[in-house]
Design a protein around this motif. Structure first.
Motif, short mmCIF file in Angstrom:
data_model
loop_
_atom_site.label_atom_id
_atom_site.label_comp_id
_atom_site.label_asym_id
_atom_site.label_seq_id
_atom_site.Cartn_x
_atom_site.Cartn_y
_atom_site.Cartn_z
N GLY A 67 -0.89 6.76 4.97
CA GLY A 67 0.31 6.66 5.78
C GLY A 67 0.57 5.28 6.34
N ASP A 68 -0.06 4.25 5.77
CA ASP A 68 0.09 2.89 6.31
C ASP A 68 0.35 1.89 5.18
OD1 ASP A 68 -2.37 3.07 5.16
OD2 ASP A 68 -3.47 2.10 6.79
N SER A 69 1.31 2.17 4.33
CA SER A 69 1.62 1.29 3.20
C SER A 69 2.00 -0.10 3.71
CB SER A 69 2.76 1.87 2.38
OG SER A 69 2.40 3.11 1.82
N THR A 70 1.44 -1.11 3.08
CA THR A 70 1.80 -2.48 3.41
C THR A 70 3.07 -2.85 2.65
OG1 THR A 70 0.51 -3.42 1.59
CG2 THR A 70 -0.65 -3.03 3.69
N LEU A 71 3.68 -3.97 3.05
CA LEU A 71 4.88 -4.44 2.37
C LEU A 71 4.58 -4.74 0.90
CD1 LEU A 71 7.83 -5.27 2.41
CD2 LEU A 71 7.11 -7.54 3.23
N ALA A 72 3.41 -5.32 0.64
CA ALA A 72 3.04 -5.64 -0.73
C ALA A 72 2.93 -4.38 -1.58
CB ALA A 72 1.73 -6.42 -0.76
N GLN A 73 2.33 -3.33 -1.02
CA GLN A 73 2.21 -2.07 -1.76
C GLN A 73 3.59 -1.46 -2.02
OE1 GLN A 73 -0.39 -0.08 1.02
NE2 GLN A 73 -2.15 -0.26 -0.36
#
Length: 270
Positions: A41-47
Protein backbone atom coordinates in the motif's frame (compact mmCIF):
# COMPACT_ATOMS: atom_id res chain seq x y z
CA UNK A 1 -23.21 -9.21 -3.72
CA UNK A 2 -23.14 -12.97 -3.11
CA UNK A 3 -19.81 -14.80 -3.07
CA UNK A 4 -19.82 -18.24 -4.75
CA UNK A 5 -17.63 -20.84 -3.10
CA UNK A 6 -18.59 -24.16 -4.76
CA UNK A 7 -21.05 -25.65 -7.22
CA UNK A 8 -22.77 -29.03 -6.96
CA UNK A 9 -21.88 -30.09 -10.47
CA UNK A 10 -18.92 -32.50 -10.71
CA UNK A 11 -16.90 -32.58 -13.92
CA UNK A 12 -16.01 -35.83 -15.68
CA UNK A 13 -12.42 -34.90 -16.57
CA UNK A 14 -9.63 -32.76 -15.18
CA UNK A 15 -10.04 -29.12 -16.33
CA UNK A 16 -6.43 -28.68 -17.41
CA UNK A 17 -7.11 -25.49 -19.40
CA UNK A 18 -8.92 -23.87 -16.47
CA UNK A 19 -6.04 -24.73 -14.14
CA UNK A 20 -3.50 -23.49 -16.70
CA UNK A 21 -5.33 -20.17 -17.09
CA UNK A 22 -5.35 -19.67 -13.34
CA UNK A 23 -1.65 -20.51 -13.09
CA UNK A 24 -0.68 -18.13 -15.91
CA UNK A 25 -2.76 -15.29 -14.45
CA UNK A 26 -1.15 -15.69 -11.03
CA UNK A 27 2.34 -16.02 -12.52
CA UNK A 28 1.97 -12.87 -14.63
CA UNK A 29 0.58 -10.91 -11.70
CA UNK A 30 3.50 -11.86 -9.45
CA UNK A 31 5.94 -10.39 -11.97
CA UNK A 32 4.01 -7.23 -12.83
CA UNK A 33 5.93 -4.06 -11.93
CA UNK A 34 4.66 -2.23 -8.87
CA UNK A 35 3.39 -5.41 -7.19
CA UNK A 36 5.34 -4.84 -3.97
CA UNK A 37 3.77 -1.43 -3.60
CA UNK A 38 0.27 -2.74 -4.27
CA UNK A 39 0.70 -5.30 -1.50
CA UNK A 40 2.17 -2.92 1.06
CA UNK A 41 0.00 0.00 0.00
CA UNK A 42 2.98 2.36 -0.32
CA UNK A 43 3.85 2.49 -4.03
CA UNK A 44 6.63 4.91 -4.83
CA UNK A 45 6.48 7.31 -7.77
CA UNK A 46 9.07 5.21 -9.59
CA UNK A 47 6.96 2.06 -9.16
CA UNK A 48 3.86 3.90 -10.34
CA UNK A 49 5.62 5.23 -13.44
CA UNK A 50 7.02 1.79 -14.22
CA UNK A 51 3.55 0.26 -13.89
CA UNK A 52 2.01 2.91 -16.16
CA UNK A 53 4.66 2.24 -18.80
CA UNK A 54 4.05 -1.51 -18.56
CA UNK A 55 0.29 -1.12 -18.93
CA UNK A 56 0.63 1.30 -21.83
CA UNK A 57 2.65 -1.37 -23.62
CA UNK A 58 0.63 -4.49 -22.83
CA UNK A 59 -2.90 -3.38 -21.88
CA UNK A 60 -5.74 -2.88 -24.34
CA UNK A 61 -6.68 0.77 -24.89
CA UNK A 62 -10.13 1.43 -26.41
CA UNK A 63 -8.95 4.35 -28.54
CA UNK A 64 -6.17 2.22 -30.01
CA UNK A 65 -8.54 -0.69 -30.70
CA UNK A 66 -11.01 1.49 -32.59
CA UNK A 67 -8.60 3.77 -34.43
CA UNK A 68 -5.66 1.31 -34.70
CA UNK A 69 -3.29 4.12 -33.82
CA UNK A 70 -0.69 4.45 -31.04
CA UNK A 71 -0.31 7.70 -29.05
CA UNK A 72 2.57 10.02 -29.86
CA UNK A 73 3.85 10.03 -26.27
CA UNK A 74 3.79 7.21 -23.69
CA UNK A 75 5.28 6.78 -20.21
CA UNK A 76 8.83 5.44 -20.29
CA UNK A 77 8.93 4.27 -16.68
CA UNK A 78 11.44 6.94 -15.70
CA UNK A 79 10.90 9.76 -13.22
CA UNK A 80 11.90 13.38 -13.70
CA UNK A 81 10.98 16.58 -11.84
CA UNK A 82 8.44 14.78 -9.68
CA UNK A 83 6.54 13.16 -12.54
CA UNK A 84 6.60 10.32 -15.05
CA UNK A 85 8.66 10.92 -18.18
CA UNK A 86 6.79 10.80 -21.52
CA UNK A 87 8.47 10.02 -24.83
CA UNK A 88 7.61 8.58 -28.25
CA UNK A 89 7.03 4.80 -27.93
CA UNK A 90 10.20 2.84 -28.52
CA UNK A 91 8.33 -0.34 -29.37
CA UNK A 92 5.84 -1.72 -31.84
CA UNK A 93 2.43 -2.49 -30.35
CA UNK A 94 -0.40 -4.39 -31.99
CA UNK A 95 -3.72 -3.18 -30.56
CA UNK A 96 -5.32 -6.46 -31.62
CA UNK A 97 -2.70 -8.54 -29.78
CA UNK A 98 -2.94 -6.27 -26.73
CA UNK A 99 -6.46 -7.60 -26.13
CA UNK A 100 -4.94 -11.04 -25.54
CA UNK A 101 -2.12 -9.87 -23.28
CA UNK A 102 -4.52 -7.67 -21.30
CA UNK A 103 -6.54 -10.77 -20.32
CA UNK A 104 -3.67 -11.85 -18.06
CA UNK A 105 -3.07 -8.51 -16.31
CA UNK A 106 -4.78 -7.47 -13.08
CA UNK A 107 -4.83 -4.29 -11.06
CA UNK A 108 -4.53 -5.82 -7.58
CA UNK A 109 -4.89 -8.90 -5.43
CA UNK A 110 -8.66 -8.54 -5.00
CA UNK A 111 -9.10 -8.14 -8.77
CA UNK A 112 -7.04 -11.27 -9.41
CA UNK A 113 -8.47 -13.48 -6.66
CA UNK A 114 -12.08 -12.56 -7.45
CA UNK A 115 -11.63 -13.44 -11.11
CA UNK A 116 -9.80 -16.69 -10.39
CA UNK A 117 -12.47 -17.78 -7.89
CA UNK A 118 -15.23 -17.45 -10.49
CA UNK A 119 -13.10 -19.19 -13.13
CA UNK A 120 -12.29 -22.08 -10.78
CA UNK A 121 -15.91 -22.66 -9.77
CA UNK A 122 -17.61 -22.34 -13.15
CA UNK A 123 -14.85 -22.95 -15.69
CA UNK A 124 -14.39 -26.68 -15.05
CA UNK A 125 -17.90 -27.63 -16.18
CA UNK A 126 -17.77 -25.49 -19.30
CA UNK A 127 -14.41 -26.99 -20.22
CA UNK A 128 -15.81 -30.45 -19.50
CA UNK A 129 -18.74 -29.81 -21.86
CA UNK A 130 -16.76 -28.16 -24.65
CA UNK A 131 -13.50 -30.05 -24.49
CA UNK A 132 -10.09 -28.56 -23.79
CA UNK A 133 -9.32 -26.96 -27.16
CA UNK A 134 -12.79 -25.56 -27.80
CA UNK A 135 -12.92 -24.17 -24.28
CA UNK A 136 -9.60 -22.36 -24.75
CA UNK A 137 -10.86 -20.84 -28.02
CA UNK A 138 -14.19 -19.98 -26.38
CA UNK A 139 -12.43 -18.22 -23.49
CA UNK A 140 -10.30 -16.09 -25.81
CA UNK A 141 -13.27 -15.29 -28.07
CA UNK A 142 -15.32 -14.04 -25.11
CA UNK A 143 -12.38 -11.92 -23.96
CA UNK A 144 -12.07 -10.32 -27.38
CA UNK A 145 -15.82 -9.74 -27.63
CA UNK A 146 -15.83 -8.06 -24.21
CA UNK A 147 -12.86 -5.80 -24.99
CA UNK A 148 -14.08 -4.70 -28.40
CA UNK A 149 -17.62 -4.28 -27.13
CA UNK A 150 -16.38 -1.98 -24.39
CA UNK A 151 -14.13 -0.13 -26.86
CA UNK A 152 -17.05 0.53 -29.22
CA UNK A 153 -18.95 2.12 -26.34
CA UNK A 154 -15.90 4.13 -25.22
CA UNK A 155 -14.10 4.79 -28.49
CA UNK A 156 -12.15 7.84 -27.28
CA UNK A 157 -11.04 6.41 -23.94
CA UNK A 158 -7.28 6.23 -23.37
CA UNK A 159 -7.59 4.32 -20.09
CA UNK A 160 -5.96 0.86 -20.18
CA UNK A 161 -8.33 -2.09 -20.09
CA UNK A 162 -6.96 -5.07 -18.16
CA UNK A 163 -8.20 -8.23 -16.51
CA UNK A 164 -9.76 -11.60 -17.27
CA UNK A 165 -13.23 -10.41 -16.25
CA UNK A 166 -14.62 -10.22 -19.79
CA UNK A 167 -13.53 -13.74 -20.68
CA UNK A 168 -14.73 -15.11 -17.34
CA UNK A 169 -18.05 -13.33 -17.81
CA UNK A 170 -18.38 -15.41 -20.98
CA UNK A 171 -17.85 -18.55 -18.89
CA UNK A 172 -20.63 -17.41 -16.54
CA UNK A 173 -22.96 -16.79 -19.47
CA UNK A 174 -22.26 -20.26 -20.84
CA UNK A 175 -22.88 -21.80 -17.42
CA UNK A 176 -26.24 -20.05 -17.16
CA UNK A 177 -27.27 -21.51 -20.53
CA UNK A 178 -25.96 -25.05 -19.96
CA UNK A 179 -26.51 -25.57 -16.23
CA UNK A 180 -29.21 -23.17 -15.00
CA UNK A 181 -30.50 -25.66 -12.41
CA UNK A 182 -27.12 -26.58 -10.93
CA UNK A 183 -26.85 -25.66 -7.26
CA UNK A 184 -24.18 -23.21 -6.14
CA UNK A 185 -23.03 -22.70 -2.58
CA UNK A 186 -22.70 -18.97 -1.89
CA UNK A 187 -21.93 -16.70 1.05
CA UNK A 188 -24.47 -13.91 1.50
CA UNK A 189 -23.31 -10.95 3.65
CA UNK A 190 -26.20 -10.47 6.07
CA UNK A 191 -24.79 -9.41 9.45
CA UNK A 192 -22.56 -12.45 9.03
CA UNK A 193 -21.70 -14.47 5.93
CA UNK A 194 -24.72 -16.72 5.57
CA UNK A 195 -24.12 -19.92 3.54
CA UNK A 196 -26.90 -20.77 1.09
CA UNK A 197 -27.24 -23.23 -1.76
CA UNK A 198 -28.99 -21.50 -4.64
CA UNK A 199 -29.75 -22.41 -8.28
CA UNK A 200 -27.20 -21.16 -10.79
CA UNK A 201 -29.83 -19.17 -12.71
CA UNK A 202 -30.46 -17.09 -9.59
CA UNK A 203 -26.79 -16.57 -8.69
CA UNK A 204 -25.62 -15.72 -12.21
CA UNK A 205 -28.78 -13.82 -13.14
CA UNK A 206 -28.32 -11.64 -10.06
CA UNK A 207 -24.66 -11.10 -11.00
CA UNK A 208 -25.64 -10.00 -14.51
CA UNK A 209 -28.28 -7.59 -13.22
CA UNK A 210 -25.71 -6.05 -10.87
CA UNK A 211 -23.30 -5.51 -13.77
CA UNK A 212 -26.05 -3.77 -15.74
CA UNK A 213 -26.92 -1.53 -12.79
CA UNK A 214 -23.28 -0.73 -12.07
CA UNK A 215 -22.55 0.03 -15.73
CA UNK A 216 -25.13 2.81 -15.55
CA UNK A 217 -23.20 4.36 -12.66
CA UNK A 218 -25.86 3.56 -10.08
CA UNK A 219 -25.08 2.07 -6.70
CA UNK A 220 -21.29 2.01 -7.00
CA UNK A 221 -18.56 4.61 -6.60
CA UNK A 222 -15.97 3.00 -8.92
CA UNK A 223 -18.15 2.80 -12.04
CA UNK A 224 -15.54 4.78 -13.94
CA UNK A 225 -12.67 2.40 -13.08
CA UNK A 226 -14.37 -0.97 -13.62
CA UNK A 227 -15.39 -1.95 -17.14
CA UNK A 228 -18.85 -3.26 -16.26
CA UNK A 229 -19.96 -2.92 -19.88
CA UNK A 230 -17.23 -5.40 -20.85
CA UNK A 231 -18.67 -7.87 -18.35
CA UNK A 232 -22.09 -7.54 -19.94
CA UNK A 233 -20.78 -8.04 -23.48
CA UNK A 234 -18.65 -11.02 -22.44
CA UNK A 235 -21.59 -12.62 -20.63
CA UNK A 236 -23.89 -12.27 -23.64
CA UNK A 237 -21.19 -13.59 -25.98
CA UNK A 238 -20.76 -16.65 -23.75
CA UNK A 239 -24.50 -17.30 -23.79
CA UNK A 240 -24.67 -17.11 -27.58
CA UNK A 241 -21.63 -19.34 -28.14
CA UNK A 242 -22.86 -21.95 -25.67
CA UNK A 243 -26.46 -22.08 -26.89
CA UNK A 244 -25.86 -24.71 -29.64
CA UNK A 245 -24.50 -27.09 -26.95
CA UNK A 246 -27.57 -26.87 -24.75
CA UNK A 247 -29.65 -29.72 -26.29
CA UNK A 248 -26.97 -32.35 -25.65
CA UNK A 249 -25.92 -31.18 -22.19
CA UNK A 250 -26.74 -33.66 -19.40
CA UNK A 251 -28.46 -32.12 -16.37
CA UNK A 252 -26.47 -31.64 -13.16
CA UNK A 253 -26.97 -34.18 -10.38
CA UNK A 254 -29.88 -33.63 -8.03
CA UNK A 255 -28.39 -32.22 -4.81
CA UNK A 256 -29.01 -33.88 -1.48
CA UNK A 257 -28.53 -32.77 2.09
CA UNK A 258 -28.46 -29.11 3.00
CA UNK A 259 -30.66 -26.74 1.03
CA UNK A 260 -30.90 -23.01 1.75
CA UNK A 261 -29.12 -23.53 5.07
CA UNK A 262 -31.44 -26.34 6.25
CA UNK A 263 -31.43 -30.08 5.70
CA UNK A 264 -33.74 -31.06 2.87
CA UNK A 265 -36.50 -33.53 3.70
CA UNK A 266 -36.07 -36.95 2.04
CA UNK A 267 -38.27 -37.67 -0.94
CA UNK A 268 -40.08 -40.98 -1.32
CA UNK A 269 -40.67 -42.53 -4.70
CA UNK A 270 -43.36 -45.00 -5.49
Amino acid sequence: MVIPVHDVNPARRTPVVTYALIAVNVFVFLFMPGLSGSVAGDSTLAQTCHLHAFLEHYAAVPRELIHDQLPRLVPTGDVRDGGCVLAPPGYEKSPQLSVFTAMFLHGGWLHLLGNMLFLLIFGNNIEDRMGHVRFALFYVACGYAASYGFALLNAESADPLIGASGAIAGVLGAYLVLYPKARVWVLVPFLIFLPLRLPAWLVLGFWFVLQAVYSSGEGVSDAGTVAYAAHIVGFLAGMLLAWPLKPGTPPPPEPRGLLFGRRARPRHTW
